[in-house]
Design a protein around this motif. Structure first.
Motif, PDB file in Angstrom:
ATOM      1  N   THR A   6       0.835  -1.193   0.000  1.00 41.44           N
ATOM      2  CA  THR A   6       0.000   0.000   0.000  1.00 41.44           C
ATOM      3  C   THR A   6       0.871   1.245   0.000  1.00 41.44           C
ATOM      4  N   THR A   7       0.565   2.202  -0.842  1.00 44.17           N
ATOM      5  CA  THR A   7       1.369   3.412  -0.927  1.00 44.17           C
ATOM      6  C   THR A   7       1.120   4.316   0.282  1.00 44.17           C
ATOM      7  N   ARG A  80       7.424   1.059   6.049  1.00 38.96           N
ATOM      8  CA  ARG A  80       7.580   0.206   4.869  1.00 38.96           C
ATOM      9  C   ARG A  80       7.124  -1.216   5.139  1.00 38.96           C
ATOM     10  N   ASP A  83       0.973  -2.349   6.062  1.00 40.41           N
ATOM     11  CA  ASP A  83      -0.058  -1.690   5.257  1.00 40.41           C
ATOM     12  C   ASP A  83      -0.894  -0.722   6.094  1.00 40.41           C
ATOM     13  N   GLY A 111       7.133   8.153   4.716  1.00 36.90           N
ATOM     14  CA  GLY A 111       5.969   7.316   4.441  1.00 36.90           C
ATOM     15  C   GLY A 111       4.943   7.237   5.545  1.00 36.90           C
TER      16      GLY A 111
END
Length: 300
Positions: A6-7, A80, A83, A111
């Motif tokens: 997932t980004t 990272r 999710d 992130g």
């Protein structure tokens, strides 16, 4: 396998969606990337990265000794791996408003889905210890405005934490969270609330999500998720809980080894190799390796 599927942008959008739903989101604190993967596996809604845990992991007290580089590095490692959305303790933003702005962009690049910036003086102290000091309201507002202006992804959650409750009382805390929301905060974190009554007062005062800190051995009464939801809380963190449990088990294991000369009595309490491999997705790596090897062989 390897990184989250997932980004970061998708995680941020999903966090916003779930906060808008009105449900209570549970964010246990991860003390490393593997524990973040376990948090996801157990069905939690998010992962928290605690400044106190990072400090302790480095063998340091939580008195503002860690750096932005250290916080961003650990946050990136954890984000990272899962999710789930990751919420990060950004302390005071590591300096003046320009430092706060840089902190936001560095953590956004790491992130994470959100971060909170607090109103303690720099360097800060653990929020449940004596001797805390907070900056004046104008300085606290400048920190929030700098954080909001610095983000590039509008879905990055900017949360304002205030530690004023332990210094000036509940009324001051309620007034300050209102002002920090007016400064642009997407959510608020009133630290060291005594009980559900105080949390209810904060939730009534603002129209943004409120976070509750259920840390053990602190100033706050430990409430159930039902009690928190009934009070209007939308995010609950358990920042140091997994580290405390893991370190407690490690200390007892070392005592057993010293006393008995073996850890054999504790083997039933250990995570098995099979379970560890499940969390690490060893099978997925093996399948990938076999595919690459087979493909390479055919190409020759």
């Amino acid at each position: 396998m390897l990184h989250s599927a997932t980004t970061p942008a998708a995680k941020r959008a999903e966090l916003r969606r779930r906060l808008a739903s009105g449900e209570l989101l549970r964010f246990p604190g991860a003390f490393n990337p593997l524990s973040a993967r376990l948090i996801q596996d157990k069905g939690m809604e998010g992962v928290y990265v605690s400044g106190a845990v990072l400090s302790a992991d480095l063998g340091l007290p939580d008195i503002g000794l860690t750096t932005l580089t250290e916080v961003a590095g650990r946050s990136a490692q954890i984000a990272r791996t899962t999710d789930l959305p990751v919420l990060v303790d950004a302390d005071t933003g590591f300096g003046e408003p320009m430092n706060v702005a840089r902190t936001v962009q560095v953590l956004e690049d790491a992130g994470v889905a959100g971060l909170h910036v607090e109103d303690q003086v720099n360097p800060k102290r653990c929020g449940h210890l004596e001797g805390k000091q907070v900056v004046d309201l104008e300085t606290a507002e400048r920190r929030v405005r700098a954080a909001v202006d610095a983000r590039r992804d509008p879905d990055l959650l900017i949360m304002a934490r205030t530690d004023v409750r332990a210094i000036e009382g509940l009324d001051a805390a309620v007034d300050r969270v209102r002002r920090l929301v007016d400064a642009g905060a997407d959510a608020v974190f009133p630290e060291a609330m005594a009980d559900e009554r105080e949390l209810e007062a904060v939730c009534r005062a603002v129209d943004v999500p409120v976070l509750a800190n259920m840390t053990e051995f602190g100033r706050s009464r430990l409430l159930t998720t039902r009690q928190l939801a009934d009070a209007g809380v939308r995010i609950v963190i358990y920042p140091v809980s997994l580290l405390r449990i893991a370190m407690g088990a490690a200390e007892r294991a070392l005592d057993t080894l010293a006393a008995e000369g073996t850890l054999e009595p504790l083997v039933p309490q250990m995570q098995t190799r099979t379970r560890l491999y499940e969390l690490l997705d060893y099978a997925g790596y093996s399948r990938f390796d076999e595919t690459v090897f087979t493909s390479t062989g055919h190409a020759g």
